[in-house]
Design an enzyme around this catalytic site. Structure first.
Site, PDB file in Angstrom:
ATOM      1  N   SER A  11       0.921  -1.257   0.217  1.00  0.00           N
ATOM      2  CA  SER A  11       0.135  -0.155  -0.255  1.00  0.00           C
ATOM      3  C   SER A  11       0.994   1.666  -0.037  1.00  0.00           C
ATOM      4  O   SER A  11       2.164   0.711   0.380  1.00  0.00           O
ATOM      5  CB  SER A  11      -1.313   0.276   1.449  1.00  0.00           C
ATOM      6  OG  SER A  11      -0.111  -0.233   2.051  1.00  0.00           O
ATOM      7  N   GLU A  13       1.150   5.981   0.542  1.00  0.00           N
ATOM      8  CA  GLU A  13       0.794   6.951   1.237  1.00  0.00           C
ATOM      9  C   GLU A  13       0.923   8.125   1.094  1.00  0.00           C
ATOM     10  O   GLU A  13       1.756   7.666   0.147  1.00  0.00           O
ATOM     11  CB  GLU A  13       0.894   7.312   2.817  1.00  0.00           C
ATOM     12  CG  GLU A  13       0.683   7.889   3.302  1.00  0.00           C
ATOM     13  CD  GLU A  13       0.825   7.929   5.313  1.00  0.00           C
ATOM     14  OE1 GLU A  13       0.351   7.067   5.456  1.00  0.00           O
ATOM     15  OE2 GLU A  13       1.211   8.898   5.458  1.00  0.00           O
ATOM     16  N   THR A  44      -2.844  11.692   3.919  1.00  0.00           N
ATOM     17  CA  THR A  44      -2.517  11.911   5.236  1.00  0.00           C
ATOM     18  C   THR A  44      -3.274  12.971   5.877  1.00  0.00           C
ATOM     19  O   THR A  44      -4.265  13.252   4.744  1.00  0.00           O
ATOM     20  CB  THR A  44      -1.479  12.464   5.091  1.00  0.00           C
ATOM     21  OG1 THR A  44      -1.185  13.632   4.269  1.00  0.00           O
ATOM     22  CG2 THR A  44      -0.063  11.619   5.551  1.00  0.00           C
ATOM     23  N   ARG A 102      -4.869   9.492  16.702  1.00  0.00           N
ATOM     24  CA  ARG A 102      -5.285  11.125  17.939  1.00  0.00           C
ATOM     25  C   ARG A 102      -4.617  12.367  17.067  1.00  0.00           C
ATOM     26  O   ARG A 102      -5.740  13.224  17.411  1.00  0.00           O
ATOM     27  CB  ARG A 102      -3.797  10.525  18.399  1.00  0.00           C
ATOM     28  CG  ARG A 102      -4.553  11.642  20.084  1.00  0.00           C
ATOM     29  CD  ARG A 102      -3.380  11.719  21.343  1.00  0.00           C
ATOM     30  NE  ARG A 102      -2.432  12.585  19.917  1.00  0.00           N
ATOM     31  CZ  ARG A 102      -1.028  13.234  21.152  1.00  0.00           C
ATOM     32  NH1 ARG A 102      -1.076  12.627  22.091  1.00  0.00           N
ATOM     33  NH2 ARG A 102      -0.056  13.784  20.850  1.00  0.00           N
ATOM     34  N   GLY A 103      -4.072  12.402  15.866  1.00  0.00           N
ATOM     35  CA  GLY A 103      -3.126  13.091  15.807  1.00  0.00           C
ATOM     36  C   GLY A 103      -2.196  14.226  16.772  1.00  0.00           C
ATOM     37  O   GLY A 103      -2.680  14.143  17.275  1.00  0.00           O
ATOM     38  N   ASP A 104      -2.211  15.502  16.060  1.00  0.00           N
ATOM     39  CA  ASP A 104      -1.681  16.727  17.044  1.00  0.00           C
ATOM     40  C   ASP A 104      -2.071  17.473  17.141  1.00  0.00           C
ATOM     41  O   ASP A 104      -2.320  18.305  15.419  1.00  0.00           O
ATOM     42  CB  ASP A 104       0.409  16.578  16.184  1.00  0.00           C
ATOM     43  CG  ASP A 104       0.642  15.983  16.011  1.00  0.00           C
ATOM     44  OD1 ASP A 104       0.748  14.751  16.792  1.00  0.00           O
ATOM     45  OD2 ASP A 104       1.581  15.085  15.255  1.00  0.00           O
ATOM     46  N   TYR A 140       3.789   1.960  16.888  1.00  0.00           N
ATOM     47  CA  TYR A 140       5.430   2.451  16.688  1.00  0.00           C
ATOM     48  C   TYR A 140       5.816   2.032  17.682  1.00  0.00           C
ATOM     49  O   TYR A 140       6.591   0.789  19.110  1.00  0.00           O
ATOM     50  CB  TYR A 140       5.045   3.579  18.187  1.00  0.00           C
ATOM     51  CG  TYR A 140       4.001   5.156  17.087  1.00  0.00           C
ATOM     52  CD1 TYR A 140       4.716   6.061  15.975  1.00  0.00           C
ATOM     53  CD2 TYR A 140       2.527   5.033  17.529  1.00  0.00           C
ATOM     54  CE1 TYR A 140       4.375   6.776  16.132  1.00  0.00           C
ATOM     55  CE2 TYR A 140       1.749   5.795  17.121  1.00  0.00           C
ATOM     56  CZ  TYR A 140       2.650   7.173  15.986  1.00  0.00           C
ATOM     57  OH  TYR A 140       1.877   8.002  15.894  1.00  0.00           O
ATOM     58  N   HIS A 144       6.323   5.960  20.209  1.00  0.00           N
ATOM     59  CA  HIS A 144       5.908   6.869  20.289  1.00  0.00           C
ATOM     60  C   HIS A 144       6.908   8.220  21.010  1.00  0.00           C
ATOM     61  O   HIS A 144       7.046   7.489  22.426  1.00  0.00           O
ATOM     62  CB  HIS A 144       4.820   7.564  20.684  1.00  0.00           C
ATOM     63  CG  HIS A 144       3.509   8.722  20.182  1.00  0.00           C
ATOM     64  ND1 HIS A 144       4.004   9.344  20.347  1.00  0.00           N
ATOM     65  CD2 HIS A 144       2.622   8.498  18.746  1.00  0.00           C
ATOM     66  CE1 HIS A 144       3.299  10.784  20.275  1.00  0.00           C
ATOM     67  NE2 HIS A 144       2.104  10.174  19.291  1.00  0.00           N
ATOM     68  N   LYS A 160      -6.469   0.535  20.872  1.00  0.00           N
ATOM     69  CA  LYS A 160      -6.563   0.902  19.766  1.00  0.00           C
ATOM     70  C   LYS A 160      -7.523  -0.359  19.340  1.00  0.00           C
ATOM     71  O   LYS A 160      -8.391   0.233  18.496  1.00  0.00           O
ATOM     72  CB  LYS A 160      -5.931   1.548  19.184  1.00  0.00           C
ATOM     73  CG  LYS A 160      -5.329   2.858  20.016  1.00  0.00           C
ATOM     74  CD  LYS A 160      -3.927   3.722  18.601  1.00  0.00           C
ATOM     75  CE  LYS A 160      -3.383   2.969  18.412  1.00  0.00           C
ATOM     76  NZ  LYS A 160      -2.132   3.774  17.615  1.00  0.00           N
ATOM     77  N   PHE A 211      12.218  15.061   9.317  1.00  0.00           N
ATOM     78  CA  PHE A 211      11.435  14.045   9.972  1.00  0.00           C
ATOM     79  C   PHE A 211      11.135  12.856  10.519  1.00  0.00           C
ATOM     80  O   PHE A 211      10.494  13.079  11.975  1.00  0.00           O
ATOM     81  CB  PHE A 211      11.298  13.281   8.631  1.00  0.00           C
ATOM     82  CG  PHE A 211      10.696  13.956   7.215  1.00  0.00           C
ATOM     83  CD1 PHE A 211       9.697  15.509   6.996  1.00  0.00           C
ATOM     84  CD2 PHE A 211       9.861  13.301   6.071  1.00  0.00           C
ATOM     85  CE1 PHE A 211       9.223  15.960   6.048  1.00  0.00           C
ATOM     86  CE2 PHE A 211       9.637  14.167   5.507  1.00  0.00           C
ATOM     87  CZ  PHE A 211       9.576  14.810   5.320  1.00  0.00           C
ATOM     88  N   HIS A 261       3.493  -0.803   4.119  1.00  0.00           N
ATOM     89  CA  HIS A 261       3.112   0.676   3.496  1.00  0.00           C
ATOM     90  C   HIS A 261       4.539   1.050   3.195  1.00  0.00           C
ATOM     91  O   HIS A 261       4.860   2.034   3.852  1.00  0.00           O
ATOM     92  CB  HIS A 261       2.342   1.179   4.902  1.00  0.00           C
ATOM     93  CG  HIS A 261       1.164   1.941   4.417  1.00  0.00           C
ATOM     94  ND1 HIS A 261       0.444   2.397   4.100  1.00  0.00           N
ATOM     95  CD2 HIS A 261       1.640   2.935   5.041  1.00  0.00           C
ATOM     96  CE1 HIS A 261       0.058   2.976   3.259  1.00  0.00           C
ATOM     97  NE2 HIS A 261       0.849   4.422   4.568  1.00  0.00           N
TER      98      HIS A 261
END
Length: 282
Positions: A11, A13, A44, A102-104, A140, A144, A160, A211, A261
């Site tokens: 896959s 992204e 994303t 969750r996101g930032d 992770y 994380h 999760k 990154f 991925h």
């Protein structure tokens, strides 16, 4: 996720382009990668939903090639009403796959939103939509960056999955041992769903270092030092990066990883060079 699947279960992204030129380029990248019959594409989602509209538009554009495409959906900074509207928009568009995060919280943004964690988002999606969506969540292997400990992060991951996620996609890494250790621990805690390794092709060391520092992904010292030694020699960086990532992917597949991925950064060539180096009988 898709019936047109590459034998390796791959896959890809993308991120939402913010210029017309970027959107046109992505169409070409999409079409090139679609020829490899991936299971799905994903798109994303910016901090606090900052690219929400562009994510949805990019998903609709990417899906035109016939490959299932999963939008990222984050809960930080959003209330349940907003999330409910987005889910309904996705359903109306025929989208059946999501990456729930969750996101930032972006700088300058006030509240965290009604849902604070990814497991709460997964629970909310299941409550609102039942089994309509196949839900992927993040994992992770190297912890994380905001987690207080490995064990705490592992428990968060298990929550999760127990909330109703169908699969997990990992943050990228360059140590296969980190992935296999994480997989062993997760399985021991009852997680049976696929945990797909996230792969970052190496084509630009400066960007990779930036990154990695931001997301907590470790670049092993031997890789970092070799890349630094090449300086501005982009051809050598790309050749070395291709070798490193190809060897990593082969070891993952030989060890039973359910797929790969690729974080493409909206480029096709680096991922394709890695794929072309892999044995498809793994």
């Amino acid at each position: 996720m898709s019936t047109r699947e590459h034998p390796l279960g791959i896959s890809f992204e993308f991120f939402p382009p913010n210029t017309d030129a970027g959107r046109e380029k992505l169409k070409g990248v999409r079409d090139t990668l679609a020829e490899r019959r991936p299971r799905f594409f994903s798109v994303t989602y910016g901090a606090g939903g900052s690219t929400q509209a562009r994510t949805f538009e990019t998903v609709k554009s990417v899906r035109q090639c016939g490959i299932d495409t999963a939008p990222h959906l984050s809960c930080i900074g959003s209330d349940k009403g907003e999330l409910r509207e987005r889910l309904e928009s996705f359903r109306e568009a025929g989208i059946t796959n999501l990456v729930a995060l969750r996101g930032d919280l972006p700088s300058g943004m006030g509240g965290m939103g009604e849902l604070r964690y990814a497991n709460e988002l997964v629970e909310f999606i299941r409550k609102e939509t039942g089994d309509h969506f196949q839900i992927a969540v993040a994992a992770y292997p190297e912890v994380h960056p905001q987690a207080p400990s490995y064990e705490h992060d592992l428990q968060n991951f298990v929550r999760k999955m127990q909330a109703g996620a169908d699969l997990a996609i990992t943050q990228y890494f360059f140590s296969a041992d980190a992935y296999f250790h994480f997989l062993e621990r997760a399985r021991a805690l009852g997680v049976e769903a696929p945990i797909v390794p996230g792969i970052m092709p190496i084509s630009n060391y400066t960007k990779l270092a930036r990154f990695s520092d931001a997301c907590g992904a470790d670049i092993p010292r031997w890789i970092r030092k070799q890349l630094e030694a090449y300086g501005d020699d982009s051809e050598s960086i790309q050749a070395f990066g291709e070798e490193v990532v190809s060897n990593l992917c082969q070891r993952l597949l030989d060890g039973g990883a359910p797929g790969l991925h690729f974080y493409t950064l909206n480029q096709a060539t680096p991922a394709l060079r890695v794929l072309d180096n892999l044995r498809c009988d793994s």
